[in-house]
Design an enzyme around this catalytic site. Structure first.
Site, PDB file in Angstrom:
ATOM      1  N   THR A   1      46.979  40.472  42.461  1.00 17.37           N
ATOM      2  CA  THR A   1      46.561  41.507  43.178  1.00 17.37           C
ATOM      3  C   THR A   1      47.300  42.160  43.762  1.00 17.37           C
ATOM      4  O   THR A   1      48.232  41.524  44.610  1.00 17.37           O
ATOM      5  CB  THR A   1      45.122  41.413  43.825  1.00 17.37           C
ATOM      6  OG1 THR A   1      44.171  40.678  43.038  1.00 17.37           O
ATOM      7  CG2 THR A   1      44.604  42.543  44.722  1.00 17.37           C
TER       8      THR A   1
ATOM      9  N   ASP B   1      36.320  36.971  36.505  1.00 15.53           N
ATOM     10  CA  ASP B   1      35.413  37.360  37.740  1.00 15.53           C
ATOM     11  C   ASP B   1      34.055  37.052  37.684  1.00 15.53           C
ATOM     12  O   ASP B   1      33.446  37.002  38.707  1.00 15.53           O
ATOM     13  CB  ASP B   1      35.668  38.583  38.184  1.00 15.53           C
ATOM     14  CG  ASP B   1      36.927  38.405  39.576  1.00 15.53           C
ATOM     15  OD1 ASP B   1      37.076  37.400  40.034  1.00 15.53           O
ATOM     16  OD2 ASP B   1      37.300  39.754  39.975  1.00 15.53           O
TER      17      ASP B   1
ATOM     18  N   SER C   1      34.127  41.139  42.544  1.00  7.67           N
ATOM     19  CA  SER C   1      35.606  40.992  42.886  1.00  7.67           C
ATOM     20  C   SER C   1      35.411  40.584  44.593  1.00  7.67           C
ATOM     21  O   SER C   1      34.276  40.901  45.211  1.00  7.67           O
ATOM     22  CB  SER C   1      36.395  42.078  42.586  1.00  7.67           C
ATOM     23  OG  SER C   1      36.061  43.051  43.790  1.00  7.67           O
ATOM     24  N   SER C   2      36.361  40.636  45.095  1.00  4.33           N
ATOM     25  CA  SER C   2      36.703  40.226  46.531  1.00  4.33           C
ATOM     26  C   SER C   2      37.624  41.338  47.240  1.00  4.33           C
ATOM     27  O   SER C   2      37.987  41.064  48.387  1.00  4.33           O
ATOM     28  CB  SER C   2      37.322  39.002  46.926  1.00  4.33           C
ATOM     29  OG  SER C   2      36.492  37.803  46.226  1.00  4.33           O
TER      30      SER C   2
ATOM     31  N   THR D   1      44.107  45.341  40.977  1.00  2.00           N
ATOM     32  CA  THR D   1      44.326  43.637  40.403  1.00  2.00           C
ATOM     33  C   THR D   1      44.138  43.867  38.988  1.00  2.00           C
ATOM     34  O   THR D   1      43.475  44.665  38.199  1.00  2.00           O
ATOM     35  CB  THR D   1      42.961  42.951  40.843  1.00  2.00           C
ATOM     36  OG1 THR D   1      43.253  41.487  40.572  1.00  2.00           O
ATOM     37  CG2 THR D   1      41.788  43.418  40.326  1.00  2.00           C
TER      38      THR D   1
ATOM     39  N   GLY E   1      45.012  38.598  47.180  1.00  2.00           N
ATOM     40  CA  GLY E   1      44.846  37.183  47.612  1.00  2.00           C
ATOM     41  C   GLY E   1      43.533  36.484  47.059  1.00  2.00           C
ATOM     42  O   GLY E   1      43.171  35.401  47.637  1.00  2.00           O
ATOM     43  N   GLY E   2      42.657  37.420  46.008  1.00  2.00           N
ATOM     44  CA  GLY E   2      41.765  36.435  45.514  1.00  2.00           C
ATOM     45  C   GLY E   2      40.673  36.419  46.372  1.00  2.00           C
ATOM     46  O   GLY E   2      40.613  37.539  47.167  1.00  2.00           O
TER      47      GLY E   2
END
Length: 429
Positions: free
Chosen positions: A239, A279, A304-305, A257, A326-327
């Protein structure tokens, strides 16, 4: 203009399976150069590696003429140049011909894709308004919950103080518990946004915090809502994030991302395809037969985050633009940057340089090892010992590789900060 350029960086070393610029070969981590996980298709392999199966040395300059043509096609033809026609057909063929796991995407799938504009998710925090990206991203909801819980406490005056770290970690546990249960694509599941950010509800969640680590938190019960089963999985990410403020005061916080590092490793028309389907939850229902909110369904977008965030002051003016790759750790990185600004008065670079800490409702809490020349130094061992006395298990993870990009609008002045944990930079004119 000249074609876009790619410069090999150290970050490629682990993906290729050999150290960039060394004599190691990709086959050193793969039994056969023909049986490789990443860059398994000939196009990607030729772009990133040498014919003898060695990684291209750091600093190698590569002209990506295919990508230049793709960008020109989109410039001239708009979105349809990507979603309809030759590019779409090449994408579908590459997916169907993947040497590892052949997919069943068709050109019609791409033609049927529609962009959906969704309302932002906002919460008031200590007199500021914090707004971010709503479902199917869990970012703004989880950050909002973390902030709404922390608002019930005095964090002290030290961003690396034991109490501040403890409260932030516990708030993260509670937010991630709700995230796993409630958040998915709002076109397919009902996400109780108002209930999750209700101040009375968050005060009740805050009441669960004691002086000790609570361990794995259970999701809360929101009145009148029948949730799906939780999806506790944490996802990884490939990302990027940028924060921009232009000369007229327009602010942009954008996270993009392709999921894992280098996506799915297949290259088409000069760009790598994503593996965003990872995801989704890997199960359709839990052990009791309850459907998981983030389960796979046709035409559904995965959770997602991503947490692109804009903070407004009490007058409604833009105060802070922030976000990070950063996930699933993006949520903690971005929330900490907001707390560092509002609660501790740090400028963007000071905020970024402060070592990270967070808990994603797992067994262990993560404390970043200080990095010489990149982060502030602090007594990690002493803080770990103090938290252990509170029942914490501290993760062995030594680095938390955020890529924060922050701009503070201070009157007529713009103050920027970039994350040296990755390759961030600040520029203005």
């Amino acid at each position: 203009p000249p074609p876009p350029l790619f410069q090999a960086e150290d970050g490629i070393r682990d993906v290729l399976g050999g150290l960039v610029g060394s004599e190691m070969c990709i086959r050193d981590r793969n039994a056969s150069c023909e049986n490789r996980l990443f860059f398994r298709d000939p196009t990607a392999f030729a772009y990133f590696a040498n014919p003898d199966c060695t990684a291209k040395p750091a600093g190698t300059l590569i002209r990506n003429k295919a990508y230049a043509k793709t960008l020109k096609a989109i410039r001239n033809g708009g979105a349809d140049a990507f979603y309809v026609g030759a590019i779409a057909e090449d994408i579908a063929n590459a997916v169907q011909g993947d040497l590892a796991i052949a997919g069943d995407m068709t050109a019609e799938d791409l033609a049927n894709y529609e962009v959906v504009e969704r309302a932002p998710v906002c919460i008031e925090y200590r007199g500021y308004k914090v707004c971010g990206m709503g479902p199917p991203s869990s970012g703004a909801l989880a950050i909002g919950q973390i902030l709404g819980i922390l608002e019930n406490f005095d964090l002290g005056d030290d961003p690396l103080g034991e109490e501040a770290v403890h409260l932030f970690a516990q708030a993260g546990r509670l937010a991630f518990a709700d995230r796993g249960l409630y958040v998915g694509d709002s076109d397919f599941v009902t996400v109780p946004i108002e209930g999750m950010l209700d101040k009375d509800y968050l005060a009740l969640r805050a009441d669960l915090i004691t002086d000790m680590d609570m361990g794995t938190a259970e999701p809360g019960e929101i009145d009148g809502f029948n949730p799906a089963a939780p999806d506790p999985a944490a996802k990884t990410s490939g990302t990027s994030h940028i924060s921009i403020v232009d000369r007229w005061g327009n602010a942009l916080s954008m996270t993009t991302t392709i999921e894992s590092s280098f996506g799915n490793g297949v290259m088409v028309r000069g760009f790598l395809l994503n593996n965003e389907l990872t995801d989704f939850a890997f199960a359709f229902e839990d052990s009791n037969g309850f459907p998981i909110a983030n389960r796979v369904q046709p035409n559904k977008r995965p959770r997602s985050s991503m947490s692109p965030t804009i903070v407004f002051d009490s007058s409604g003016a833009v105060e802070l633009v922030t976000g990070s790759p950063g996930g699933s750790r993006i949520i903690g990185y971005t929330a900490q940057s907001i707390v560092n600004h509002i609660d501790f008065g740090l400028d963007p670079q000071e905020s970024i340089n402060t070592p990270h800490y967070q808990n994603r409702n797992g067994a262990a809490t993560e404390l970043e090892e200080p990095i010489s020349g990149v982060t502030l130094d602090y007594d990690r061992a002493g803080l770990s010992e103090a938290l252990a006395d509170r029942g914490y298990v501290i993760s062995n993870t030594s680095t938390l590789t955020s890529g924060l990009s922050i701009i503070h609008l201070d009157g007529e002045q713009l103050i920027g900060g970039a994350d040296k944990r990755r390759d961030g930079t600040v520029a203005g004119r």
